[in-house]
Design a protein around this motif. Sequence first.
Motif, PDB file in Angstrom:
ATOM      1  N   VAL A 122       0.881  -1.160   0.000  1.00 15.75           N
ATOM      2  CA  VAL A 122       0.000   0.000   0.000  1.00 15.75           C
ATOM      3  C   VAL A 122       0.922   1.214   0.000  1.00 15.75           C
ATOM      4  N   TYR A 123       0.772   2.057  -1.012  1.00 15.06           N
ATOM      5  CA  TYR A 123       1.633   3.225  -1.149  1.00 15.06           C
ATOM      6  C   TYR A 123       0.853   4.494  -0.841  1.00 15.06           C
ATOM      7  N   GLY A 124       1.583   5.519  -0.426  1.00 16.49           N
ATOM      8  CA  GLY A 124       0.938   6.780  -0.123  1.00 16.49           C
ATOM      9  C   GLY A 124       1.860   7.956  -0.353  1.00 16.49           C
ATOM     10  N   ILE A 125       1.242   9.106  -0.427  1.00 17.81           N
ATOM     11  CA  ILE A 125       1.967  10.372  -0.501  1.00 17.81           C
ATOM     12  C   ILE A 125       1.534  11.185   0.707  1.00 17.81           C
ATOM     13  N   ARG A 126       2.521  11.721   1.404  1.00 22.19           N
ATOM     14  CA  ARG A 126       2.250  12.579   2.556  1.00 22.19           C
ATOM     15  C   ARG A 126       2.562  14.028   2.188  1.00 22.19           C
ATOM     16  N   VAL A 127       1.712  14.919   2.661  1.00 23.70           N
ATOM     17  CA  VAL A 127       1.940  16.354   2.549  1.00 23.70           C
ATOM     18  C   VAL A 127       1.742  16.922   3.947  1.00 23.70           C
ATOM     19  N   ASP A 128       2.722  17.662   4.392  1.00 20.66           N
ATOM     20  CA  ASP A 128       2.698  18.216   5.748  1.00 20.66           C
ATOM     21  C   ASP A 128       2.438  17.131   6.786  1.00 20.66           C
ATOM     22  N   GLY A 129       3.022  15.958   6.553  1.00 26.04           N
ATOM     23  CA  GLY A 129       2.957  14.877   7.521  1.00 26.04           C
ATOM     24  C   GLY A 129       1.721  14.003   7.484  1.00 26.04           C
ATOM     25  N   ARG A 130       0.757  14.322   6.632  1.00 31.06           N
ATOM     26  CA  ARG A 130      -0.450  13.485   6.592  1.00 31.06           C
ATOM     27  C   ARG A 130      -0.616  12.838   5.225  1.00 31.06           C
ATOM     28  N   VAL A 131      -1.203  11.648   5.220  1.00 28.19           N
ATOM     29  CA  VAL A 131      -1.441  10.915   3.982  1.00 28.19           C
ATOM     30  C   VAL A 131      -2.532  11.637   3.194  1.00 28.19           C
ATOM     31  N   VAL A 132      -2.222  11.962   1.924  1.00 28.52           N
ATOM     32  CA  VAL A 132      -3.195  12.651   1.073  1.00 28.52           C
ATOM     33  C   VAL A 132      -3.563  11.859  -0.171  1.00 28.52           C
ATOM     34  N   ALA A 133      -2.798  10.791  -0.469  1.00 30.63           N
ATOM     35  CA  ALA A 133      -3.114   9.963  -1.642  1.00 30.63           C
ATOM     36  C   ALA A 133      -2.618   8.553  -1.386  1.00 30.63           C
ATOM     37  N   THR A 134      -3.308   7.590  -1.984  1.00 31.54           N
ATOM     38  CA  THR A 134      -2.932   6.194  -1.803  1.00 31.54           C
ATOM     39  C   THR A 134      -3.306   5.362  -3.024  1.00 31.54           C
ATOM     40  N   ALA A 135      -2.590   4.280  -3.198  1.00 27.22           N
ATOM     41  CA  ALA A 135      -2.909   3.245  -4.184  1.00 27.22           C
ATOM     42  C   ALA A 135      -2.250   1.968  -3.707  1.00 27.22           C
ATOM     43  N   SER A 136      -2.878   0.853  -4.013  1.00 27.71           N
ATOM     44  CA  SER A 136      -2.374  -0.440  -3.550  1.00 27.71           C
ATOM     45  C   SER A 136      -2.049  -1.347  -4.723  1.00 27.71           C
ATOM     46  N   ALA A 137      -1.085  -2.231  -4.481  1.00 32.94           N
ATOM     47  CA  ALA A 137      -0.668  -3.238  -5.461  1.00 32.94           C
ATOM     48  C   ALA A 137      -1.263  -4.575  -5.044  1.00 32.94           C
ATOM     49  N   GLN A 138      -2.233  -5.041  -5.803  1.00 34.31           N
ATOM     50  CA  GLN A 138      -2.932  -6.287  -5.476  1.00 34.31           C
ATOM     51  C   GLN A 138      -2.596  -7.360  -6.511  1.00 34.31           C
ATOM     52  N   VAL A 139      -2.420  -8.580  -6.040  1.00 33.00           N
ATOM     53  CA  VAL A 139      -2.227  -9.730  -6.932  1.00 33.00           C
ATOM     54  C   VAL A 139      -3.322 -10.727  -6.586  1.00 33.00           C
ATOM     55  N   ARG A 140      -4.317 -10.826  -7.441  1.00 37.41           N
ATOM     56  CA  ARG A 140      -5.485 -11.657  -7.158  1.00 37.41           C
ATOM     57  C   ARG A 140      -5.223 -13.144  -7.344  1.00 37.41           C
ATOM     58  N   ASP A 141      -4.370 -13.482  -8.292  1.00 38.17           N
ATOM     59  CA  ASP A 141      -4.070 -14.889  -8.589  1.00 38.17           C
ATOM     60  C   ASP A 141      -2.560 -15.024  -8.719  1.00 38.17           C
ATOM     61  N   ARG A 142      -1.939 -15.586  -7.726  1.00 37.52           N
ATOM     62  CA  ARG A 142      -0.468 -15.678  -7.692  1.00 37.52           C
ATOM     63  C   ARG A 142       0.100 -16.588  -8.779  1.00 37.52           C
ATOM     64  N   SER A 143      -0.760 -17.361  -9.449  1.00 39.27           N
ATOM     65  CA  SER A 143      -0.265 -18.222 -10.522  1.00 39.27           C
ATOM     66  C   SER A 143      -0.162 -17.469 -11.854  1.00 39.27           C
ATOM     67  N   GLN A 144      -0.626 -16.230 -11.890  1.00 37.20           N
ATOM     68  CA  GLN A 144      -0.607 -15.428 -13.113  1.00 37.20           C
ATOM     69  C   GLN A 144       0.263 -14.186 -12.904  1.00 37.20           C
ATOM     70  N   PRO A 145       1.015 -13.757 -13.913  1.00 37.72           N
ATOM     71  CA  PRO A 145       1.852 -12.557 -13.777  1.00 37.72           C
ATOM     72  C   PRO A 145       1.062 -11.277 -14.064  1.00 37.72           C
ATOM     73  N   VAL A 146      -0.014 -11.095 -13.309  1.00 36.80           N
ATOM     74  CA  VAL A 146      -0.921  -9.972 -13.531  1.00 36.80           C
ATOM     75  C   VAL A 146      -1.150  -9.248 -12.204  1.00 36.80           C
ATOM     76  N   GLY A 147      -0.921  -7.944 -12.223  1.00 35.57           N
ATOM     77  CA  GLY A 147      -1.171  -7.130 -11.039  1.00 35.57           C
ATOM     78  C   GLY A 147      -2.420  -6.290 -11.218  1.00 35.57           C
ATOM     79  N   THR A 148      -2.966  -5.856 -10.099  1.00 34.54           N
ATOM     80  CA  THR A 148      -4.147  -4.998 -10.118  1.00 34.54           C
ATOM     81  C   THR A 148      -3.876  -3.736  -9.309  1.00 34.54           C
TER      82      THR A 148
END
Length: 168
Positions: free
Chosen positions: A65-91
Amino acid sequence: MVQLAMRRLDFAGLPARPESVEVVALGPSDAAELATVLALSFTDSTWDAAKATQVLLDSPDVDAVYGIRVDGRVVATASAQVRDRSQPVGTVHYVGTHPDATGRGYGTWVTLRVLEHFRDAGMAEVNLSTDDHRLAAIRTYQKLGFEPWMTDPSHPERWRAVLATLRR
Protein backbone atom coordinates in the motif's frame (compact mmCIF):
# COMPACT_ATOMS: atom_id res chain seq x y z
CA MET A 1 -23.45 -2.45 -12.14
CA VAL A 2 -20.16 -4.09 -13.10
CA GLN A 3 -17.26 -1.66 -12.88
CA LEU A 4 -15.41 -0.58 -16.00
CA ALA A 5 -12.06 -2.29 -16.56
CA MET A 6 -8.77 -1.00 -17.90
CA ARG A 7 -5.45 -2.68 -18.50
CA ARG A 8 -1.89 -2.02 -19.49
CA LEU A 9 -0.11 -4.84 -21.31
CA ASP A 10 3.49 -3.75 -20.66
CA PHE A 11 5.62 -1.23 -18.82
CA ALA A 12 7.13 0.61 -21.77
CA GLY A 13 7.19 4.39 -21.58
CA LEU A 14 6.41 4.87 -17.90
CA PRO A 15 6.92 8.52 -17.02
CA ALA A 16 9.50 9.64 -14.50
CA ARG A 17 8.17 10.77 -11.15
CA PRO A 18 9.27 14.27 -10.10
CA GLU A 19 11.97 14.18 -7.43
CA SER A 20 9.81 16.46 -5.30
CA VAL A 21 7.13 13.76 -4.99
CA GLU A 22 7.99 11.04 -2.49
CA VAL A 23 5.80 7.97 -2.53
CA VAL A 24 6.20 5.77 0.55
CA ALA A 25 4.98 2.36 1.66
CA LEU A 26 2.21 2.68 4.23
CA GLY A 27 1.96 0.39 7.22
CA PRO A 28 -0.16 -0.33 10.30
CA SER A 29 0.57 3.03 11.92
CA ASP A 30 -0.98 4.72 8.86
CA ALA A 31 -4.30 2.83 9.02
CA ALA A 32 -6.39 5.71 10.38
CA GLU A 33 -5.08 8.24 7.84
CA LEU A 34 -5.42 5.69 5.04
CA ALA A 35 -9.02 5.09 6.08
CA THR A 36 -9.72 8.83 6.04
CA VAL A 37 -8.47 9.21 2.48
CA LEU A 38 -10.45 6.17 1.33
CA ALA A 39 -13.64 7.27 3.12
CA LEU A 40 -13.43 10.66 1.42
CA SER A 41 -12.57 9.11 -1.97
CA PHE A 42 -15.16 6.33 -1.91
CA THR A 43 -18.21 7.88 -0.30
CA ASP A 44 -20.34 4.87 -1.24
CA SER A 45 -18.56 2.75 1.38
CA THR A 46 -17.53 3.02 5.01
CA TRP A 47 -13.84 3.03 5.91
CA ASP A 48 -12.17 3.02 9.30
CA ALA A 49 -8.74 1.92 10.50
CA ALA A 50 -9.92 -1.64 11.10
CA LYS A 51 -11.27 -1.98 7.56
CA ALA A 52 -8.15 -0.39 6.03
CA THR A 53 -6.05 -2.88 7.96
CA GLN A 54 -8.17 -5.88 7.01
CA VAL A 55 -8.83 -5.04 3.36
CA LEU A 56 -5.43 -3.58 2.49
CA LEU A 57 -2.62 -3.60 5.03
CA ASP A 58 -3.07 -7.19 6.25
CA SER A 59 -4.67 -8.70 3.15
CA PRO A 60 -2.68 -11.61 1.69
CA ASP A 61 -3.49 -10.49 -1.87
CA VAL A 62 -2.13 -6.95 -1.37
CA ASP A 63 1.63 -6.73 -1.89
CA ALA A 64 1.97 -3.09 -0.88
CA VAL A 65 0.00 0.00 0.00
CA TYR A 66 1.63 3.23 -1.15
CA GLY A 67 0.94 6.78 -0.12
CA ILE A 68 1.97 10.37 -0.50
CA ARG A 69 2.25 12.58 2.56
CA VAL A 70 1.94 16.35 2.55
CA ASP A 71 2.70 18.22 5.75
CA GLY A 72 2.96 14.88 7.52
CA ARG A 73 -0.45 13.49 6.59
CA VAL A 74 -1.44 10.91 3.98
CA VAL A 75 -3.20 12.65 1.07
CA ALA A 76 -3.11 9.96 -1.64
CA THR A 77 -2.93 6.19 -1.80
CA ALA A 78 -2.91 3.25 -4.18
CA SER A 79 -2.37 -0.44 -3.55
CA ALA A 80 -0.67 -3.24 -5.46
CA GLN A 81 -2.93 -6.29 -5.48
CA VAL A 82 -2.23 -9.73 -6.93
CA ARG A 83 -5.48 -11.66 -7.16
CA ASP A 84 -4.07 -14.89 -8.59
CA ARG A 85 -0.47 -15.68 -7.69
CA SER A 86 -0.26 -18.22 -10.52
CA GLN A 87 -0.61 -15.43 -13.11
CA PRO A 88 1.85 -12.56 -13.78
CA VAL A 89 -0.92 -9.97 -13.53
CA GLY A 90 -1.17 -7.13 -11.04
CA THR A 91 -4.15 -5.00 -10.12
CA VAL A 92 -4.06 -1.32 -9.21
CA HIS A 93 -6.35 -1.29 -6.20
CA TYR A 94 -8.09 1.47 -4.22
CA VAL A 95 -6.59 4.64 -5.63
CA GLY A 96 -7.74 7.63 -3.63
CA THR A 97 -6.81 11.25 -3.03
CA HIS A 98 -7.97 13.46 -0.19
CA PRO A 99 -10.33 16.13 -1.61
CA ASP A 100 -8.06 18.87 -0.25
CA ALA A 101 -5.21 17.53 -2.39
CA THR A 102 -6.87 16.83 -5.74
CA GLY A 103 -5.60 18.40 -8.94
CA ARG A 104 -1.92 18.19 -7.95
CA GLY A 105 -1.05 14.94 -9.71
CA TYR A 106 -0.83 12.83 -6.56
CA GLY A 107 -3.13 10.16 -7.99
CA THR A 108 -0.84 9.89 -11.00
CA TRP A 109 2.33 9.54 -8.94
CA VAL A 110 0.97 7.02 -6.47
CA THR A 111 -0.49 4.92 -9.32
CA LEU A 112 2.85 5.12 -11.12
CA ARG A 113 4.51 3.74 -7.98
CA VAL A 114 2.19 0.73 -8.13
CA LEU A 115 3.13 0.23 -11.79
CA GLU A 116 6.82 0.37 -10.84
CA HIS A 117 6.15 -2.19 -8.11
CA PHE A 118 4.60 -4.59 -10.61
CA ARG A 119 7.32 -4.01 -13.20
CA ASP A 120 9.99 -4.75 -10.60
CA ALA A 121 8.06 -7.86 -9.49
CA GLY A 122 8.13 -9.23 -13.05
CA MET A 123 4.44 -8.91 -13.82
CA ALA A 124 3.44 -9.08 -17.48
CA GLU A 125 0.41 -6.79 -17.28
CA VAL A 126 -1.64 -4.65 -14.92
CA ASN A 127 -5.37 -4.05 -14.73
CA LEU A 128 -7.78 -1.99 -12.68
CA SER A 129 -11.48 -1.37 -12.15
CA THR A 130 -13.13 2.01 -12.05
CA ASP A 131 -16.52 3.68 -12.22
CA ASP A 132 -18.04 5.56 -15.14
CA HIS A 133 -18.24 8.83 -13.18
CA ARG A 134 -14.55 8.85 -12.13
CA LEU A 135 -13.55 10.85 -15.19
CA ALA A 136 -10.46 12.48 -13.66
CA ALA A 137 -9.18 9.06 -12.59
CA ILE A 138 -9.85 7.57 -16.02
CA ARG A 139 -7.96 10.46 -17.63
CA THR A 140 -5.05 9.77 -15.26
CA TYR A 141 -5.08 6.06 -16.08
CA GLN A 142 -5.07 6.86 -19.80
CA LYS A 143 -2.03 9.12 -19.33
CA LEU A 144 -0.32 6.19 -17.62
CA GLY A 145 -0.97 3.92 -20.61
CA PHE A 146 -4.10 2.08 -19.51
CA GLU A 147 -6.69 1.28 -22.14
CA PRO A 148 -10.35 0.28 -21.86
CA TRP A 149 -10.80 -3.46 -21.46
CA MET A 150 -14.12 -5.01 -22.40
CA THR A 151 -14.85 -7.59 -19.72
CA ASP A 152 -18.63 -7.22 -19.59
CA PRO A 153 -21.31 -6.92 -22.30
CA SER A 154 -22.20 -3.44 -20.96
CA HIS A 155 -18.67 -2.11 -21.40
CA PRO A 156 -18.56 -1.11 -25.10
CA GLU A 157 -21.52 1.25 -24.81
CA ARG A 158 -20.42 2.63 -21.45
CA TRP A 159 -16.85 3.17 -22.65
CA ARG A 160 -18.14 5.00 -25.75
CA ALA A 161 -20.04 7.40 -23.47
CA VAL A 162 -17.12 7.90 -21.08
CA LEU A 163 -14.60 8.50 -23.87
CA ALA A 164 -16.94 10.91 -25.65
CA THR A 165 -17.29 12.89 -22.41
CA LEU A 166 -13.52 12.98 -21.94
CA ARG A 167 -13.02 14.32 -25.49
CA ARG A 168 -15.22 17.34 -24.80
